[in-house]
Design a protein around this motif. Structure first.
Motif, mmCIF file in Angstrom:
data_model
loop_
_atom_site.group_PDB
_atom_site.id
_atom_site.type_symbol
_atom_site.label_atom_id
_atom_site.label_comp_id
_atom_site.label_asym_id
_atom_site.label_seq_id
_atom_site.Cartn_x
_atom_site.Cartn_y
_atom_site.Cartn_z
ATOM 1 N N TRP A 434 47.309 10.882 38.520
ATOM 2 C CA TRP A 434 48.497 11.463 39.145
ATOM 3 C C TRP A 434 49.659 11.356 38.166
ATOM 4 C CZ3 TRP A 434 53.337 9.503 40.831
ATOM 5 C CH2 TRP A 434 54.082 10.395 41.609
ATOM 6 N N ASP A 435 50.063 12.513 37.658
ATOM 7 C CA ASP A 435 51.167 12.623 36.706
ATOM 8 C C ASP A 435 52.369 13.150 37.483
ATOM 9 O OD1 ASP A 435 52.956 13.327 34.704
ATOM 10 O OD2 ASP A 435 51.425 14.155 33.390
ATOM 11 N N SER A 436 53.423 12.355 37.610
ATOM 12 C CA SER A 436 54.551 12.738 38.457
ATOM 13 C C SER A 436 55.253 14.003 37.984
ATOM 14 C CB SER A 436 55.571 11.596 38.541
ATOM 15 O OG SER A 436 56.062 11.269 37.254
ATOM 16 N N ALA A 437 55.036 14.413 36.749
ATOM 17 C CA ALA A 437 55.598 15.675 36.270
ATOM 18 C C ALA A 437 54.631 16.846 36.489
ATOM 19 C CB ALA A 437 55.951 15.569 34.790
ATOM 20 N N ASN A 438 53.419 16.535 36.954
ATOM 21 C CA ASN A 438 52.406 17.561 37.248
ATOM 22 C C ASN A 438 51.584 17.077 38.436
ATOM 23 O OD1 ASN A 438 50.816 19.842 36.986
ATOM 24 N ND2 ASN A 438 49.497 18.927 35.419
ATOM 25 N N PRO A 439 52.235 16.868 39.593
ATOM 26 C CA PRO A 439 51.626 16.086 40.674
ATOM 27 C C PRO A 439 50.472 16.761 41.394
ATOM 28 C CG PRO A 439 53.724 17.010 41.380
ATOM 29 C CD PRO A 439 53.601 17.303 39.925
ATOM 30 N N GLU A 440 50.331 18.064 41.293
ATOM 31 C CA GLU A 440 49.277 18.749 42.041
ATOM 32 C C GLU A 440 47.920 18.658 41.350
ATOM 33 O OE1 GLU A 440 49.803 19.932 45.069
ATOM 34 O OE2 GLU A 440 51.851 19.169 44.841
ATOM 35 N N GLN A 441 47.907 18.401 40.058
ATOM 36 C CA GLN A 441 46.663 18.379 39.290
ATOM 37 C C GLN A 441 46.187 16.943 39.130
ATOM 38 O OE1 GLN A 441 45.243 21.306 38.543
ATOM 39 N NE2 GLN A 441 47.018 22.284 39.521
ATOM 40 N N THR A 442 45.373 16.484 40.081
ATOM 41 C CA THR A 442 44.913 15.098 40.044
ATOM 42 C C THR A 442 43.468 14.946 39.597
ATOM 43 O OG1 THR A 442 44.257 15.127 42.370
ATOM 44 C CG2 THR A 442 46.525 14.467 41.878
ATOM 45 N N ALA A 443 42.759 16.037 39.411
ATOM 46 C CA ALA A 443 41.388 15.948 38.892
ATOM 47 C C ALA A 443 41.435 15.381 37.478
ATOM 48 C CB ALA A 443 40.737 17.330 38.890
ATOM 49 N N PRO A 444 40.390 14.669 37.049
ATOM 50 C CA PRO A 444 40.408 14.050 35.714
ATOM 51 C C PRO A 444 40.779 15.052 34.624
ATOM 52 C CG PRO A 444 38.520 13.281 36.953
ATOM 53 C CD PRO A 444 39.159 14.354 37.791
ATOM 54 N N ILE A 445 41.682 14.654 33.765
ATOM 55 C CA ILE A 445 42.178 15.505 32.700
ATOM 56 C C ILE A 445 41.055 15.859 31.737
ATOM 57 C CG2 ILE A 445 42.828 13.591 31.175
ATOM 58 C CD1 ILE A 445 45.404 15.182 30.535
ATOM 59 N N ALA A 446 41.146 17.025 31.105
ATOM 60 C CA ALA A 446 40.162 17.428 30.106
ATOM 61 C C ALA A 446 40.206 16.486 28.910
ATOM 62 C CB ALA A 446 40.445 18.861 29.664
ATOM 63 N N ALA A 447 39.094 16.409 28.223
ATOM 64 C CA ALA A 447 38.984 15.468 27.108
ATOM 65 C C ALA A 447 40.062 15.694 26.058
ATOM 66 C CB ALA A 447 37.598 15.573 26.483
ATOM 67 N N ASP A 448 40.461 16.957 25.862
ATOM 68 C CA ASP A 448 41.463 17.260 24.844
ATOM 69 C C ASP A 448 42.854 17.472 25.448
ATOM 70 O OD1 ASP A 448 40.897 19.571 26.169
ATOM 71 O OD2 ASP A 448 40.733 20.821 24.379
ATOM 72 N N GLY A 449 43.030 17.162 26.727
ATOM 73 C CA GLY A 449 44.319 17.368 27.379
ATOM 74 C C GLY A 449 45.279 16.219 27.114
ATOM 75 N N LEU A 450 46.568 16.479 27.405
ATOM 76 C CA LEU A 450 47.607 15.464 27.253
ATOM 77 C C LEU A 450 48.411 15.364 28.546
ATOM 78 C CD1 LEU A 450 49.111 16.120 23.676
ATOM 79 C CD2 LEU A 450 47.597 14.246 24.363
ATOM 80 N N TYR A 451 48.704 14.145 28.926
ATOM 81 C CA TYR A 451 49.595 13.942 30.063
ATOM 82 C C TYR A 451 51.033 14.288 29.658
ATOM 83 C CZ TYR A 451 45.635 11.344 31.979
ATOM 84 O OH TYR A 451 44.386 10.986 32.446
ATOM 85 N N THR A 452 51.885 14.496 30.665
ATOM 86 C CA THR A 452 53.261 14.912 30.406
ATOM 87 C C THR A 452 54.049 13.784 29.744
ATOM 88 O OG1 THR A 452 53.164 16.274 32.393
ATOM 89 C CG2 THR A 452 55.350 15.869 31.440
ATOM 90 N N PRO A 453 54.680 14.065 28.608
ATOM 91 C CA PRO A 453 55.473 13.008 27.957
ATOM 92 C C PRO A 453 56.658 12.598 28.812
ATOM 93 C CG PRO A 453 55.133 14.898 26.488
ATOM 94 C CD PRO A 453 54.697 15.318 27.856
ATOM 95 N N ASN A 454 57.036 11.333 28.687
ATOM 96 C CA ASN A 454 58.324 10.863 29.201
ATOM 97 C C ASN A 454 58.477 10.994 30.713
ATOM 98 O OD1 ASN A 454 60.363 9.662 27.563
ATOM 99 N ND2 ASN A 454 61.816 11.144 28.380
ATOM 100 N N SER A 455 57.367 11.091 31.430
ATOM 101 C CA SER A 455 57.475 11.218 32.885
ATOM 102 C C SER A 455 57.775 9.846 33.495
ATOM 103 C CB SER A 455 56.195 11.805 33.467
ATOM 104 O OG SER A 455 55.069 11.035 33.105
#
Length: 849
Positions: A434-455
């Protein structure tokens, strides 16, 4: 006729009064120009007149001084009432000088107007005669000051007296299933109550507590690369007959809970050169498979385990291997075991989560894909080891381990994400994020994905209710804390809020914001405490959330709706350039928000530094709580130290009360415009040797302002606001009523002289309560462990600690049948309390068979 040498005491004393008058006059005029009190300027005129009279050796100087003292007494009572410490600051210097003016040595040097000194009357010994009339008024004024000062010793206008009613009866079995004599999580259970059901220690016998054993970890702050805030804040776990704890430099230790003897110790080999703001470990987390609970408990309680520090690593493992962030891999660099029916989880300062077998201290090789750990830097932006990690214990459920973490405060706008992640408790596989800057997308992130900086991140402990299927996460801010002109809608929604996330999916179930558009670093600092309350005849599952600004929000933990009323209150406006302020802020019916500061609330060791504090207050921007940060300088009260901080509160599920430790300290926040992205504006650029990796705090690289944060103190380093600065208090959670409140702690360890004045001092750490009706606290700035009667707040017992006790105690039952209370005493770097490495257990004296 023999001429005797005239005393030089009167003119010297007069010169002193003239210097005092000059200082007070200049400061008093400045204070008047700023719209403040006229007292200092008027008193300066009186002191000047008395000083001139003393220089001229006139007896009328005493009458004028008496008038100044009497007027000062009346003014002091009008401003402060019968409150000893404010009275002492205002009258102390004047009273001491008054004593000197009444001595024979000075009075013999005075004569009446029109009477030459050579012609003054003399006694039989040839000394000038002392005129009683010249000192009568001063004697009367001095007597009034003394009488009213003594009367103030028996008055405490800050106290609330009351008695907590007895519990109506037990609410039943602890739903957590934790045995009464154990402590399985940071707050004892996932509910975070900091409440022990043990009853052996009572108000009647608490005074008999004694040290049962002391263990020294050997781990103290001061190593090369340590940040200022290197702290020993651990609350141990107690499982079977073992205690489990961690040290500031991240060693994990198991002790025999009854004797305090070391059973095993593990060094997780933390990566060096870390960009640390904090170096601490508040505790470990524990998981036990239900299918293996009996075997695991028996194993943990057993003897003869292997010392992990001497176990050998299999020769086939490549010892040089590291994680992508440069940290060691636990299953390669540390002793391992093939599988763990139960496990401890330890978050490390270099961004790993290690699973450890509590039997022997070996790493669980079946966790994290064979690494024995999770690399928490996976999918993180701006990898900078040390700038992100979990300073608080992770949450453990039957199937998940849920991890949050702190990011660097006010360093830059390019920091790691504040993402909350849930991993499979057995394998370490990512289940949701759960990324508070992208709260609707809670499925496991893709291997090459990045979480939102500075959230926004969560650095305080979370709580969990598995029956309701929710984890309750206290959220902080997006850096920078004091300027929010570029925050997104989602950042605005989740900053400084409590968020309930669904255990199965990680999706938001509800959110309650404790501060709107937070510009004061009022992030939610403490673990929510979960408790069932009976309100208006209904049993309601509640959540109790203490905050830095002093609110204690009591919410329905199913929905986030307030149980105690919450009112939106208008607050000061006028943010810095490019920013805005929220028009209102939430205020709870249960609030420890201190009254706004006024000039009369300023304090100091003397009249003069009190005057300087009044001038400083007038120069700062201050319109009450939530005054926005400014380039002028803003007084922030309560300051970001918090009325409550990570220690939180303790709640009693039987009496339905909360034991709290409110602190009152003001800070000064000053925005410093940045003209470029690289220059140091609030740091002097001098880096201690070996500390080159440490961050430049409060520079806010990438933002339009750096921030200068300082405590609001006098020229002598004392708080500008009058004491008390710290309390213990109990409130009713069903009504919001404060039942009792008392100042707490002495200045013995924070003043130049070790004087045990009970002024009420700040604390950093949490309390616990027990079913025996006794509460314990160790975290005041003086080095004591204390016990209190929960019913009345009376202090029952105290024991001197060898160092600062900035940790939360815990309590358990030993194999010998005694109830123990344990605390870590190791000090706190940024508070300046004495460093140490002690873990101390207290118990009632053992009874002979």
């Amino acid at each position: 006729m023999t001429h005797r040498r005239r005393s030089i005491a009167p003119p010297l004393t007069g010169a002193l009064l003239l210097v005092m008058a000059l200082l007070m006059g200049v400061g008093g005029a400045q204070l008047i120009a700023l719209g403040g009190s006229w007292y200092y300027a008027l008193a300066a005129l009186g002191l000047a007149a008395s000083g001139v009279g003393l220089v001229l050796r006139r007896r009328w100087a005493l009458w004028i001084y008496a008038a100044v003292l009497a007027a000062s007494l009346a003014w002091s009572l009008w401003e402060a009432g019968l409150d000893w410490w404010p009275l002492a600051a205002r009258l102390g210097v004047l009273f001491v000088i008054g004593i000197w003016l009444l001595t024979p040595w000075l009075r013999r040097g005075l004569h009446a107007a029109g009477e030459p000194a050579a012609g003054a009357r003399h006694d039989a010994a040839g000394h000038p005669a002392i005129s009683a009339r010249g000192s009568l008024a001063l004697t009367v004024a001095m007597a009034l000051v003394a009488i009213l000062s003594v009367a103030s010793w028996f008055s405490d206008p800050h106290a609330i007296k009351g008695t907590v009613p007895m519990a109506a009866g037990s609410t039943g079995v602890d739903p957590s299933g934790v045995p009464p004599g154990e402590w399985h999580a940071y707050g004892r259970t996932g509910y975070g109550q900091r409440y022990s059901p043990l009853t052996q220690i009572t108000p009647a016998n608490a005074g008999q507590l004694e040290v049962a054993w002391t263990y020294h970890t050997g781990d103290v702050r001061g190593l090369s690369g340590d940040p200022e805030e290197t702290t020993f804040e651990v609350t141990p776990l107690k499982i079977g007959n073992r205690l489990f704890l961690c040290t500031p430099h991240q060693s994990i230790i198991a002790l025999d809970a009854t004797t305090g003897e070391e059973v095993w110790r593990l060094d997780p080999k933390i990566q060096g050169e870390l960009a640390l703001q904090h170096l601490t470990c508040r505790g470990l987390s524990y998981h036990n498979d239900a299918s293996a609970s009996a075997a695991a408990s028996a194993s943990i309680a057993g003897e003869g385990t292997i010392n992990a520090t001497t176990a050998t690593v299999p020769a086939t493992t490549p010892a040089a291997q590291q994680t992508p962030s440069g940290a060691p891999i636990a299953a390669i660099d540390l002793p391992i075991t093939a599988e763990c029916p139960s496990r401890l989880f330890m978050p490390t300062a270099d961004g790993r989560l290690i699973a450890i077998n509590p039997d022997d201290g070996k790493v669980c090789a079946d966790f994290g894909g064979g690494d024995g750990q999770i690399d928490l830097w996976a999918n993180m932006p701006y990898v900078n080891p040390g700038s992100y990690y979990s300073t608080s214990p992770v949450v453990v459920t039957a199937s998940l381990v849920i991890v949050a973490g702190t990011v660097l405060d006010n360093v830059s706008t390019t920091e790691a994400s504040g993402v909350i992640r849930a991993f499979d408790v057995h394998t370490g596989a990512l289940v949701w994020n759960w990324d508070s800057a992208n709260p609707e997308q809670t499925a496991p992130i893709a291997a090459d994905g990045l979480y939102t900086p500075n959230s926004p991140n969560s650095w305080a402990p979370s709580s969990v209710d598995e029956a309701l299927g929710m984890v309750y996460v206290p959220m902080g801010n997006q850096p920078p804390d004091q300027w929010g002109g570029n925050r997104s809608a989602d950042v605005e929604r989740y900053s400084s809020a409590v968020v309930a996330l669904d255990l199965a999916t990680g999706r938001e179930r509800w959110v309650f914001q404790t501060v709107h558009h937070d510009l004061w670093d009022y992030d939610v600092p403490a673990q929510p405490s979960l408790i069932d309350l009976t309100v208006r005849g209904q049993r309601i599952p509640a959540l109790v959330q203490p905050t830095k600004q002093g609110e204690v929000f009591v919410l329905d933990r199913r929905t986030g709706e307030p149980i105690l009323p919450v009112t939106e209150t208008a607050v000061p406006q006028g943010a810095a350039a490019g920013d805005h302020t929220a028009p209102t802020q939430p205020v709870s019916a249960l609030s420890y928000d201190p009254p706004p500061l006024r000039g009369r609330d300023m304090w100091g060791a003397t009249l003069f530094d009190q005057l300087a504090c009044r001038i400083d207050l007038r120069k700062l921007r201050y319109e009450g709580r939530y005054t926005p940060p400014s380039t002028q300088g803003t007084l922030v009260y309560p300051g970001n130290f918090g009325v409550f901080n990570w220690g939180g509160v303790a709640v009693d599920p039987e009496r339905q009360i909360t034991f709290t430790t409110p602190t009152r300290l003001a800070f000064v926040s000053r925005l410093v415009p940045r003209e470029n992205a690289t220059e140091l504006y609030v740091n002097d650029g001098k880096v201690p040797p070996g500390s080159e990796a440490l961050p430049a705090l409060n520079e806010n690289f990438g933002a339009p302002f750096a921030i200068s944060l300082t405590p609001f103190v006098s020229r002598l380093g004392l708080p500008c606001q009058a004491p008390p600065w710290g309390f213990v208090a109990v409130s009713d959670l069903t009504t919001g009523k404060r039942i009792w409140q008392h100042r707490n702690g002495t200045v013995r360890d924070s003043s130049p002289l070790p004087l045990p004045f009970r002024m009420g001092v700040p604390n950093l750490g949490g309390p616990i309560m027990t079913a025996g009706g006794v509460a314990f606290l160790s975290s005041t700035l003086d080095y004591y462990m204390r016990a209190y009667d929960v019913s009345t707040g009376a202090q029952l017992w105290q024991s001197r600690l060898p160092a600062g006790g900035q940790a939360t105690p815990m309590s358990y039952l030993g194999e010998d049948g005694r109830q123990y209370v344990v605390v870590a005493a190791g000090g706190h770097g940024s508070l300046g309390t004495k460093t140490g490495d002690a873990v101390i257990a207290y118990a009632l004296p053992a009874t002979s068979e």
